[in-house]
Scaffold this motif. Structure first.
Motif, PDB file in Angstrom:
ATOM      1  N   GLY A  32      43.797  35.701  29.890  1.00 58.63           N
ATOM      2  CA  GLY A  32      44.810  36.750  29.975  1.00 58.63           C
ATOM      3  C   GLY A  32      44.540  37.921  29.032  1.00 58.63           C
ATOM      4  O   GLY A  32      45.205  38.945  29.130  1.00 58.63           O
ATOM      5  N   GLN A  35      41.387  42.149  31.201  1.00 57.14           N
ATOM      6  CA  GLN A  35      42.142  42.836  32.262  1.00 57.14           C
ATOM      7  C   GLN A  35      41.538  42.523  33.626  1.00 57.14           C
ATOM      8  O   GLN A  35      40.363  42.786  33.856  1.00 57.14           O
ATOM      9  CB  GLN A  35      42.150  44.351  32.034  1.00 57.14           C
ATOM     10  N   TRP A  36      42.345  41.989  34.524  1.00 54.52           N
ATOM     11  CA  TRP A  36      41.886  41.647  35.875  1.00 54.52           C
ATOM     12  C   TRP A  36      42.221  42.789  36.820  1.00 54.52           C
ATOM     13  O   TRP A  36      43.257  43.463  36.676  1.00 54.52           O
ATOM     14  CB  TRP A  36      42.530  40.326  36.339  1.00 54.52           C
ATOM     15  N   GLY A  39      45.677  43.234  38.424  1.00 51.00           N
ATOM     16  CA  GLY A  39      46.754  43.797  37.600  1.00 51.00           C
ATOM     17  C   GLY A  39      46.836  45.312  37.756  1.00 51.00           C
ATOM     18  O   GLY A  39      47.915  45.906  37.681  1.00 51.00           O
ATOM     19  N   GLY A  59      52.668  35.181  34.054  1.00 51.15           N
ATOM     20  CA  GLY A  59      51.233  35.232  33.712  1.00 51.15           C
ATOM     21  C   GLY A  59      50.793  36.658  33.452  1.00 51.15           C
ATOM     22  O   GLY A  59      49.827  37.146  34.027  1.00 51.15           O
ATOM     23  N   ASP A  82      54.037  34.658  29.468  1.00 49.18           N
ATOM     24  CA  ASP A  82      52.757  33.949  29.566  1.00 49.18           C
ATOM     25  C   ASP A  82      52.931  32.645  28.778  1.00 49.18           C
ATOM     26  O   ASP A  82      53.950  32.453  28.098  1.00 49.18           O
ATOM     27  CB  ASP A  82      51.607  34.786  28.988  1.00 49.18           C
ATOM     28  N   PHE A  83      51.938  31.749  28.889  1.00 46.36           N
ATOM     29  CA  PHE A  83      52.052  30.482  28.136  1.00 46.36           C
ATOM     30  C   PHE A  83      51.014  30.393  27.020  1.00 46.36           C
ATOM     31  O   PHE A  83      50.909  29.385  26.347  1.00 46.36           O
ATOM     32  CB  PHE A  83      51.933  29.271  29.067  1.00 46.36           C
ATOM     33  N   LEU A 107      56.707  31.527  28.668  1.00 41.85           N
ATOM     34  CA  LEU A 107      57.144  30.812  29.872  1.00 41.85           C
ATOM     35  C   LEU A 107      55.947  30.100  30.476  1.00 41.85           C
ATOM     36  O   LEU A 107      54.958  30.721  30.869  1.00 41.85           O
ATOM     37  CB  LEU A 107      57.754  31.787  30.898  1.00 41.85           C
ATOM     38  N   ASP A 108      56.059  28.772  30.532  1.00 41.51           N
ATOM     39  CA  ASP A 108      55.017  27.930  31.137  1.00 41.51           C
ATOM     40  C   ASP A 108      55.545  27.476  32.494  1.00 41.51           C
ATOM     41  O   ASP A 108      56.609  26.863  32.573  1.00 41.51           O
ATOM     42  CB  ASP A 108      54.753  26.725  30.213  1.00 41.51           C
ATOM     43  N   TRP A 109      54.796  27.781  33.560  1.00 42.36           N
ATOM     44  CA  TRP A 109      55.258  27.413  34.917  1.00 42.36           C
ATOM     45  C   TRP A 109      55.457  25.901  35.044  1.00 42.36           C
ATOM     46  O   TRP A 109      56.193  25.451  35.911  1.00 42.36           O
ATOM     47  CB  TRP A 109      54.235  27.836  35.980  1.00 42.36           C
ATOM     48  N   SER A 125      50.045  38.898  39.128  1.00 47.18           N
ATOM     49  CA  SER A 125      48.759  39.258  39.727  1.00 47.18           C
ATOM     50  C   SER A 125      47.693  38.274  39.280  1.00 47.18           C
ATOM     51  O   SER A 125      47.646  37.878  38.120  1.00 47.18           O
ATOM     52  CB  SER A 125      48.364  40.692  39.332  1.00 47.18           C
ATOM     53  N   ASP A 126      46.866  37.891  40.241  1.00 47.71           N
ATOM     54  CA  ASP A 126      45.758  36.964  40.023  1.00 47.71           C
ATOM     55  C   ASP A 126      46.198  35.681  39.313  1.00 47.71           C
ATOM     56  O   ASP A 126      45.607  35.277  38.312  1.00 47.71           O
ATOM     57  CB  ASP A 126      44.623  37.658  39.250  1.00 47.71           C
ATOM     58  N   TYR A 129      44.314  30.367  41.086  1.00 43.95           N
ATOM     59  CA  TYR A 129      42.874  30.081  41.056  1.00 43.95           C
ATOM     60  C   TYR A 129      42.702  28.589  40.917  1.00 43.95           C
ATOM     61  O   TYR A 129      43.696  27.858  40.728  1.00 43.95           O
ATOM     62  CB  TYR A 129      42.193  30.849  39.910  1.00 43.95           C
TER      63      TYR A 129
HETATM   64  C1  LIG Z   1      43.673  35.500  35.716  1.00 42.30           C
HETATM   65  S1  LIG Z   1      44.848  35.844  34.465  1.00 42.30           S
HETATM   66  C2  LIG Z   1      45.729  37.236  35.190  1.00 42.30           C
HETATM   67  C3  LIG Z   1      46.400  38.065  34.135  1.00 42.30           C
HETATM   68  C4  LIG Z   1      47.132  39.318  34.634  1.00 42.30           C
HETATM   69  N1  LIG Z   1      48.213  38.965  35.524  1.00 42.30           N
HETATM   70  C5  LIG Z   1      46.174  40.287  35.298  1.00 42.30           C
HETATM   71  O1  LIG Z   1      46.211  40.446  36.523  1.00 42.30           O
HETATM   72  O2  LIG Z   1      45.367  40.893  34.573  1.00 42.30           O
HETATM   73  C6  LIG Z   1      46.045  34.527  34.667  1.00 42.30           C
HETATM   74  C7  LIG Z   1      47.188  34.566  33.664  1.00 42.30           C
HETATM   75  O3  LIG Z   1      48.099  33.487  33.944  1.00 42.30           O
HETATM   76  C8  LIG Z   1      48.435  32.824  32.737  1.00 42.30           C
HETATM   77  N2  LIG Z   1      48.783  31.423  33.069  1.00 42.30           N
HETATM   78  C9  LIG Z   1      47.965  30.484  33.578  1.00 42.30           C
HETATM   79  N3  LIG Z   1      48.617  29.311  33.707  1.00 42.30           N
HETATM   80  C10 LIG Z   1      49.893  29.527  33.276  1.00 42.30           C
HETATM   81  C11 LIG Z   1      51.046  28.697  33.146  1.00 42.30           C
HETATM   82  N4  LIG Z   1      51.016  27.391  33.451  1.00 42.30           N
HETATM   83  N5  LIG Z   1      52.192  29.252  32.688  1.00 42.30           N
HETATM   84  C12 LIG Z   1      52.224  30.576  32.350  1.00 42.30           C
HETATM   85  N6  LIG Z   1      51.162  31.407  32.423  1.00 42.30           N
HETATM   86  C13 LIG Z   1      50.002  30.887  32.882  1.00 42.30           C
HETATM   87  C14 LIG Z   1      47.180  32.964  31.871  1.00 42.30           C
HETATM   88  O4  LIG Z   1      47.437  32.819  30.481  1.00 42.30           O
HETATM   89  C15 LIG Z   1      46.726  34.381  32.225  1.00 42.30           C
HETATM   90  O5  LIG Z   1      47.348  35.352  31.413  1.00 42.30           O
END
Ligand SMILES: C[S@@+](CC[C@H](N)C(=O)[O-])C[C@H]1O[C@@H](n2cnc3c(N)ncnc32)[C@H](O)[C@@H]1O
Length: 219
Positions: A32, A35-36, A39, A59, A82-83, A107-109, A125-126, A129
């Motif tokens: 995270g 930058q993806w 986003g 996230g 984010d978590f 926040l953890d999903w 976004s993104d 995976y």
């Molecule tokens: C691929 S990155 C995308 C980040 C951003 N949304 C972007 O598009 O640049 C995935 C994000 O989801 C967060 N993430 C993954 N699993 C998660 C969970 N269980 N709870 C909360 N956030 C989570 C990661 O920490 C990361 O910031």
């Protein structure tokens, strides 16, 4: 390989810039802080619809989309989540860099009770995976979206788990509408003056889809 985050100016639109700290070469676990491309596409989508309701981002990563909403849309009630603690600290710094106004919360999903305030608009976004907890993500969206709320998720076509997420969302009672975002939404976010700037080449190499999720009506 330089793992030190670098300060980037992301051109959401000509006169609309967001400054973020971006770890160009991402590390699994801290992804995270990188930058993806999705986003950037989500940020431009928010700019295009200029939402007015409360926004909750899942996230959030660098926080680009939430900061864009805060700086350039009518929404004044924005929460980024984010978590990952490093990621959350980075979002906080990025908010300061942009003089934006937004809350940052853990926040953890996998445990929706870690934050429970619902919003009118849930964004992400993104997020889908290999290895992502897809059922938990769908549950989180349902849990955090107001009764008449909407959720916007932007995903690149390269993520093979997206169909699994969409099936799970339908099964859980969400309607899904897909739309490709292209042209202006995927144009380069940099100016030549930014020497050495990462070009986010995937923006033009991939397709990006917006998934709009709403609760199925009971009628
Ligand atoms: C691929 S990155 C995308 C980040 C951003 N949304 C972007 O598009 O640049 C995935 C994000 O989801 C967060 N993430 C993954 N699993 C998660 C969970 N269980 N709870 C909360 N956030 C989570 C990661 O920490 C990361 O910031």
């Amino acid at each position: 390989m330089n793992l030190k985050p670098q300060i980037r100016e992301i051109f959401i639109d000509n006169d609309k810039i967001v400054t973020i700290s971006d770890q160009v070469f991402f590390q699994t676990g801290n992804d995270g802080v990188h930058q993806w491309e999705s986003g950037i596409v989500l940020s431009r989508y928010l700019l295009s619809i200029n939402p007015i309701g409360s926004i909750l981002e899942l996230g959030s990563g660098s926080g680009l989309a939430g900061i864009t909403a805060s700086k350039y849309t009518r929404s004044t009630n924005i929460t980024m989540t984010d978590f990952n603690r490093t990621v959350l600290d980075n979002i906080q710094e990025n908010i300061l860099k942009n003089s934006a106004r937004a809350r940052v919360v853990y926040l953890d999903w996998r445990d929706v009770t870690t934050y429970t305030n619902p919003a009118d608009i849930v964004i992400g976004s993104d997020l889908i995976y290999d290895g992502a907890p897809i059922q938990d993500l769908v549950r989180t969206i349902l849990h955090h979206m107001n009764e008449n709320g909407v959720c916007y998720i932007v995903m690149p076509d390269k993520r093979k788990m997206t169909p699994v997420f969409l099936e799970e969302a339908e099964r859980a009672g969400l309607d899904v509408v897909a739309m490709e975002l292209k042209d202006w939404f995927t144009c380069s976010p940099h100016r030549d003056v930014q020497k050495g700037f990462r070009d986010f080449a995937e923006l033009t190499m991939r397709k990006y889809f917006l998934y709009t999720l709403t609760r199925k009506s009971n009628i």
